[in-house]
Design a protein around this motif. Structure first.
Motif, PDB file in Angstrom:
ATOM      1  N   GLY A 241       0.792  -1.211   0.000  1.00 63.69           N
ATOM      2  CA  GLY A 241       0.000   0.000   0.000  1.00 63.69           C
ATOM      3  C   GLY A 241       0.825   1.262   0.000  1.00 63.69           C
ATOM      4  N   LEU A 242       0.230   2.354  -0.450  1.00 64.88           N
ATOM      5  CA  LEU A 242       0.917   3.631  -0.584  1.00 64.88           C
ATOM      6  C   LEU A 242       0.691   4.452   0.659  1.00 64.88           C
ATOM      7  CD1 LEU A 242       2.434   5.744  -2.272  1.00 64.88           C
ATOM      8  CD2 LEU A 242       0.208   6.490  -3.162  1.00 64.88           C
ATOM      9  N   ASP A 243       1.753   4.897   1.273  1.00 67.55           N
ATOM     10  CA  ASP A 243       1.671   5.813   2.399  1.00 67.55           C
ATOM     11  C   ASP A 243       1.587   7.221   1.838  1.00 67.55           C
ATOM     12  OD1 ASP A 243       1.857   7.350   4.596  1.00 67.55           O
ATOM     13  OD2 ASP A 243       3.736   6.492   5.360  1.00 67.55           O
ATOM     14  N   PRO A 244       0.472   7.942   2.024  1.00 67.51           N
ATOM     15  CA  PRO A 244       0.340   9.250   1.401  1.00 67.51           C
ATOM     16  C   PRO A 244       1.298  10.269   1.964  1.00 67.51           C
ATOM     17  CG  PRO A 244      -1.512   8.798   2.851  1.00 67.51           C
ATOM     18  CD  PRO A 244      -0.732   7.545   2.752  1.00 67.51           C
ATOM     19  N   GLY A 245       1.963   9.986   3.023  1.00 65.83           N
ATOM     20  CA  GLY A 245       2.865  10.953   3.604  1.00 65.83           C
ATOM     21  C   GLY A 245       4.309  10.809   3.206  1.00 65.83           C
ATOM     22  N   ARG A 246       4.651   9.819   2.421  1.00 70.69           N
ATOM     23  CA  ARG A 246       6.053   9.619   2.052  1.00 70.69           C
ATOM     24  C   ARG A 246       6.119   8.949   0.692  1.00 70.69           C
ATOM     25  NH1 ARG A 246       7.633   4.650   6.141  1.00 70.69           N
ATOM     26  NH2 ARG A 246       6.326   3.073   5.185  1.00 70.69           N
ATOM     27  N   PRO A 247       7.240   9.084  -0.009  1.00 65.85           N
ATOM     28  CA  PRO A 247       7.355   8.458  -1.326  1.00 65.85           C
ATOM     29  C   PRO A 247       7.361   6.957  -1.223  1.00 65.85           C
ATOM     30  CG  PRO A 247       9.449   9.399  -0.631  1.00 65.85           C
ATOM     31  CD  PRO A 247       8.434   9.833   0.373  1.00 65.85           C
ATOM     32  N   GLY A 248       7.140   6.311  -2.359  1.00 65.40           N
ATOM     33  CA  GLY A 248       7.072   4.868  -2.407  1.00 65.40           C
ATOM     34  C   GLY A 248       8.412   4.221  -2.216  1.00 65.40           C
ATOM     35  N   PRO A 249       8.490   2.893  -2.319  1.00 65.35           N
ATOM     36  CA  PRO A 249       9.728   2.168  -2.093  1.00 65.35           C
ATOM     37  C   PRO A 249      10.766   2.497  -3.128  1.00 65.35           C
ATOM     38  CG  PRO A 249       8.044   0.716  -3.027  1.00 65.35           C
ATOM     39  CD  PRO A 249       7.383   2.003  -2.677  1.00 65.35           C
ATOM     40  N   ALA A 250      12.021   2.260  -2.732  1.00 64.23           N
ATOM     41  CA  ALA A 250      13.117   2.550  -3.643  1.00 64.23           C
ATOM     42  C   ALA A 250      13.019   1.666  -4.869  1.00 64.23           C
ATOM     43  CB  ALA A 250      14.459   2.319  -2.940  1.00 64.23           C
ATOM     44  N   SER A 251      13.419   2.221  -5.975  1.00 61.10           N
ATOM     45  CA  SER A 251      13.402   1.499  -7.249  1.00 61.10           C
ATOM     46  C   SER A 251      14.482   2.046  -8.119  1.00 61.10           C
ATOM     47  CB  SER A 251      12.039   1.652  -7.921  1.00 61.10           C
ATOM     48  OG  SER A 251      12.101   1.157  -9.236  1.00 61.10           O
ATOM     49  N   GLU A 252      15.028   1.187  -8.984  1.00 57.27           N
ATOM     50  CA  GLU A 252      16.080   1.641  -9.882  1.00 57.27           C
ATOM     51  C   GLU A 252      15.554   2.654 -10.892  1.00 57.27           C
ATOM     52  OE1 GLU A 252      15.796  -1.786 -13.338  1.00 57.27           O
ATOM     53  OE2 GLU A 252      17.632  -1.526 -12.173  1.00 57.27           O
ATOM     54  N   ASP A 253      14.200   2.746 -11.054  1.00 56.49           N
ATOM     55  CA  ASP A 253      13.640   3.684 -11.994  1.00 56.49           C
ATOM     56  C   ASP A 253      13.070   4.914 -11.309  1.00 56.49           C
ATOM     57  OD1 ASP A 253      14.274   2.195 -14.198  1.00 56.49           O
ATOM     58  OD2 ASP A 253      12.417   1.040 -14.158  1.00 56.49           O
ATOM     59  N   ARG A 254      13.331   5.104 -10.038  1.00 58.10           N
ATOM     60  CA  ARG A 254      12.854   6.317  -9.404  1.00 58.10           C
ATOM     61  C   ARG A 254      13.577   7.511 -10.017  1.00 58.10           C
ATOM     62  NH1 ARG A 254      16.396   3.982  -5.680  1.00 58.10           N
ATOM     63  NH2 ARG A 254      18.060   5.368  -4.947  1.00 58.10           N
ATOM     64  N   PRO A 255      13.008   8.740  -9.932  1.00 55.88           N
ATOM     65  CA  PRO A 255      13.600   9.878 -10.635  1.00 55.88           C
ATOM     66  C   PRO A 255      15.055  10.127 -10.289  1.00 55.88           C
ATOM     67  CG  PRO A 255      11.383  10.400  -9.885  1.00 55.88           C
ATOM     68  CD  PRO A 255      11.720   9.055  -9.303  1.00 55.88           C
ATOM     69  N   GLY A 256      15.442   9.972  -9.012  1.00 51.47           N
ATOM     70  CA  GLY A 256      16.840  10.214  -8.667  1.00 51.47           C
ATOM     71  C   GLY A 256      17.780   9.253  -9.374  1.00 51.47           C
ATOM     72  N   GLU A 257      17.410   7.967  -9.402  1.00 48.67           N
ATOM     73  CA  GLU A 257      18.242   6.980 -10.085  1.00 48.67           C
ATOM     74  C   GLU A 257      18.222   7.194 -11.593  1.00 48.67           C
ATOM     75  OE1 GLU A 257      20.821   3.716 -10.369  1.00 48.67           O
ATOM     76  OE2 GLU A 257      20.171   4.955  -8.680  1.00 48.67           O
ATOM     77  N   ALA A 258      17.039   7.513 -12.142  1.00 53.10           N
ATOM     78  CA  ALA A 258      16.959   7.777 -13.580  1.00 53.10           C
ATOM     79  C   ALA A 258      17.773   9.013 -13.949  1.00 53.10           C
ATOM     80  CB  ALA A 258      15.492   7.948 -13.992  1.00 53.10           C
ATOM     81  N   GLU A 259      17.755  10.020 -13.081  1.00 49.07           N
ATOM     82  CA  GLU A 259      18.557  11.224 -13.341  1.00 49.07           C
ATOM     83  C   GLU A 259      20.035  10.893 -13.339  1.00 49.07           C
ATOM     84  OE1 GLU A 259      19.270  15.164 -14.221  1.00 49.07           O
ATOM     85  OE2 GLU A 259      17.301  14.180 -14.036  1.00 49.07           O
ATOM     86  N   ARG A 260      20.458  10.042 -12.418  1.00 47.82           N
ATOM     87  CA  ARG A 260      21.869   9.660 -12.377  1.00 47.82           C
ATOM     88  C   ARG A 260      22.250   8.875 -13.628  1.00 47.82           C
ATOM     89  NH1 ARG A 260      24.883   5.472 -11.534  1.00 47.82           N
ATOM     90  NH2 ARG A 260      23.083   4.107 -11.188  1.00 47.82           N
ATOM     91  N   ARG A 261      21.383   7.943 -14.040  1.00 48.20           N
ATOM     92  CA  ARG A 261      21.663   7.190 -15.260  1.00 48.20           C
ATOM     93  C   ARG A 261      21.731   8.110 -16.468  1.00 48.20           C
ATOM     94  NH1 ARG A 261      20.702   1.612 -15.005  1.00 48.20           N
ATOM     95  NH2 ARG A 261      19.977   0.879 -12.985  1.00 48.20           N
ATOM     96  N   LEU A 262      20.863   9.114 -16.510  1.00 44.43           N
ATOM     97  CA  LEU A 262      20.881  10.039 -17.638  1.00 44.43           C
ATOM     98  C   LEU A 262      22.166  10.849 -17.651  1.00 44.43           C
ATOM     99  CD1 LEU A 262      19.366  11.246 -20.026  1.00 44.43           C
ATOM    100  CD2 LEU A 262      18.270  12.856 -18.444  1.00 44.43           C
ATOM    101  N   ARG A 263      22.607  11.311 -16.495  1.00 45.76           N
ATOM    102  CA  ARG A 263      23.874  12.056 -16.433  1.00 45.76           C
ATOM    103  C   ARG A 263      25.043  11.178 -16.863  1.00 45.76           C
ATOM    104  NH1 ARG A 263      21.901  13.852 -11.385  1.00 45.76           N
ATOM    105  NH2 ARG A 263      23.349  12.422 -10.361  1.00 45.76           N
ATOM    106  N   ASP A 264      25.045   9.924 -16.403  1.00 43.37           N
ATOM    107  CA  ASP A 264      26.131   9.016 -16.797  1.00 43.37           C
ATOM    108  C   ASP A 264      26.122   8.774 -18.302  1.00 43.37           C
ATOM    109  OD1 ASP A 264      26.839   8.867 -14.177  1.00 43.37           O
ATOM    110  OD2 ASP A 264      25.863   6.943 -13.789  1.00 43.37           O
TER     111      ASP A 264
END
Length: 554
Positions: free
Chosen positions: A427-450
């Motif tokens: 389930g989704l906790d409305p007060g915090r982001p979802g579980p970590a994933s390799e496709d989350r924006p931070g990881e995708a941003e890092r992959r894009l920079r690389d």
């Protein structure tokens, strides 16, 4: 048509297998025809060398083998073509093609460097040592390897990096879109929770006061019977509205669609369904548990369902005991599962918030919930009041903090994953982001920079490396070729036919050894032309005297 275009587009990607087998076959056939054309043309053009037909068949077969190996071991295909150039010089036209394909198909940089280094070393030993090739010819062959081998490989590698960058940009855009949708969902859920809280705190309290006043009016001694009956109907209507309001609040607070229990389903029917699905579950009841008030019945049903679902998911095969006991003005619920026979499930604990949602649901019903490890398994227990089910409002007591390893932490963290963990569907906790994933924006941003950094680096390498290597070859070869062999134009003009050689002051060595068609008695010198330092002057002597001098036409 769009699907067809997508398949053809995906087939051309360097990280794919090249599309369907038919398309790969056609592409390989066209590639073989293209690289075989120069070899075949030379083989069918007179004058025909000895054994022309067997040599042509062998050359075409070698190219076919290189094309076949090109998809799996592209560097091996490149080496085969380079070896073929020792037998037929027209193989040189295929070298840049297979070098480009080797770079585009993802061969490692270290392996490619080793192959090119081995080719350069082997070619140098063969030409300078065994064949006695002139330095100028060696330099020309090294330049061919550089610009027909290394440079196309770098271009192919750069092209592959561009595909990787495009793929990273697509993944980054998809991750941003998922994050945007997730943010919208979190805002929506928070707003639903806020509305539910306001409705519960304001309307619930006001309706309770209305019901209280209607009850007081109903028992007033001086009220007419008709008015007394109307007051009773008003009190019953307010109680029904209050219960309906609680159901609406429950729907607003629920994070998942379709979470309301099926109409008329009892806890016994829920347990029977779980038992039919293969769960070893036993139900124990005490008191009249089939006639619970609606809010309490819905809360009990939700608690038992969540506990059974998670026990089946995280403790498969473990026995489960469901206990529902009604005593006086409250109902006690307990769901206890033992340790799974196969041991705790591997993997990290679920980040779901099912226990938090259950705790809040029980609190709104005026009860308390406790959950945690129990004798190697996991236990969920709750107590719900019945007398204040419809009118007393929410329990304003603070929710007790969960101990480490208990409800909020999830039993997998404390008990090796042997019991209840979070929502069944994460389930989704409305007060915090979802579980970590390799496709989350931070990881995708890092992959894009690389990916962007790799593209810039490969582009710089593709054009800078050949330039640097060319300069190194020129700076190494040119000094060796010109050292002590330069006769400038002024010195050449001073030479007079008939002068004795000993008095001419010629350089200490020649620019190149005599050629095969040399008439004999001639020496060769260079004017220092860059970068090949080819022989420029030919001086011929007889009996120690200069008999002729001439400039060699290039």
């Amino acid at each position: 048509m769009a699907a067809v275009r997508l398949r053809w587009w995906r087939a051309g990607r360097p990280d794919s297998d090249g599309g369907s087998p038919d398309r790969r076959w056609v592409g390989d056939l066209l590639l073989w025809a293209a690289v075989s054309a120069p070899v075949a043309y030379a083989g069918v053009t007179p004058p025909y060398p000895r054994y022309a037909v067997p040599l042509l068949i062998g050359a075409l077969s070698l190219l076919a083998l290189a094309v076949t190996l090109g998809r799996r071991v592209p560097l091996t295909a490149l080496v085969a073509v380079v070896l073929g150039s020792l037998l037929d010089g027209n193989f040189v036209f295929a070298i840049p093609v297979f070098s480009y394909l080797a770079g585009r198909r993802g061969t490692g940089t270290a392996r490619a460097a080793a192959v090119f280094g081995g080719i350069a070393a082997g070619g140098s030993v063969l030409n300078l040592g065994l064949l006695g090739t002139e330095p100028a010819t060696w330099f020309l062959l090294a330049s061919v390897l550089l610009f027909a081998g290394v440079f196309p490989w770098l271009l192919g590698r750069h092209r592959r990096q561009q595909w990787a960058l495009a793929r990273a940009e697509r993944r980054h855009a998809e991750a941003e879109e998922r994050e945007r949708r997730s943010a919208v969902d979190r805002i929506r859920l928070r707003e639903r929770a806020r509305i539910a809280q306001e409705m519960h705190d304001s309307l619930g309290h006001d309706l309770s006061l209305v019901a209280l006043r209607a009850a007081a009016l109903e028992v007033a001694p001086d009220l007419a019977p008709a008015h007394r009956a109307a007051a009773g109907e008003l009190r019953a209507s307010v109680a029904a509205v209050t219960e309906r309001l609680r159901e609406i609040i429950g729907v607003l607070r629920d994070e998942r669609p379709g979470s309301l229990r099926p109409a008329g389903e009892t806890v016994a029917e829920l347990v029977d369904g779980a038992r039919d699905a293969g769960l070893a579950v036993a139900l124990r009841t005490a008191g009249d548990v089939d006639a619970l008030p609606p809010l309490a019945a819905h809360t009990v049903h939700r608690l038992v369902r969540e506990a059974l679902t998670n026990a089946a998911r995280y403790a498969p095969g473990a026995p489960v005991t469901v206990t529902v006991t009604r005593t006086g003005g409250e109902v006690a619920v307990g769901v206890v599962n033992g340790a799974p026979p196969a041991g705790p499930l591997p993997g990290p604990a679920s980040p779901g918030t099912g226990l938090l949602a259950l705790r809040e649901r029980v609190r709104l019903a005026g009860g308390t919930l406790d959950a945690g490890p129990h004798q190697g398994g996991f236990a969920v227990t709750a107590r719900l009041p019945l007398a204040a089910d419809a009118a007393d409002g929410p329990d304003t007591r603070p929710v007790p903090a969960a101990a480490p390893g208990r409800a909020d932490a999830g039993p997998a963290a404390a008990d090796g994953g042997a019991g209840l963990i979070g929502e069944p569907d994460g389930g989704l906790d409305p007060g915090r982001p979802g579980p970590a994933s390799e496709d989350r924006p931070g990881e995708a941003e890092r992959r894009l920079r690389d990916a962007r950094r790799r593209v810039r680096r490969s582009l710089l390498t593709a054009f800078g490396a050949p330039t640097v290597l060319g300069l190194v070859l020129a700076l190494v070869y040119y000094p060796l070729a010109t050292a002590g062999a330069v006769l400038d134009r002024a010195g050449y003009e001073r030479l007079q036919v008939g002068d004795r050689r000993d008095g001419l002051g010629l350089p200490r060595r020649q620019a190149a050894p005599p050629t095969a068609d040399d008439p004999g008695g001639c020496e060769y010198y260079t004017d220092g032309n860059f970068p090949f330092a080819e022989p420029t002057w030919r001086l011929c002597f007889s009996d120690g005297r200069l008999v002729s001098k001439e400039r060699i036409a290039r």
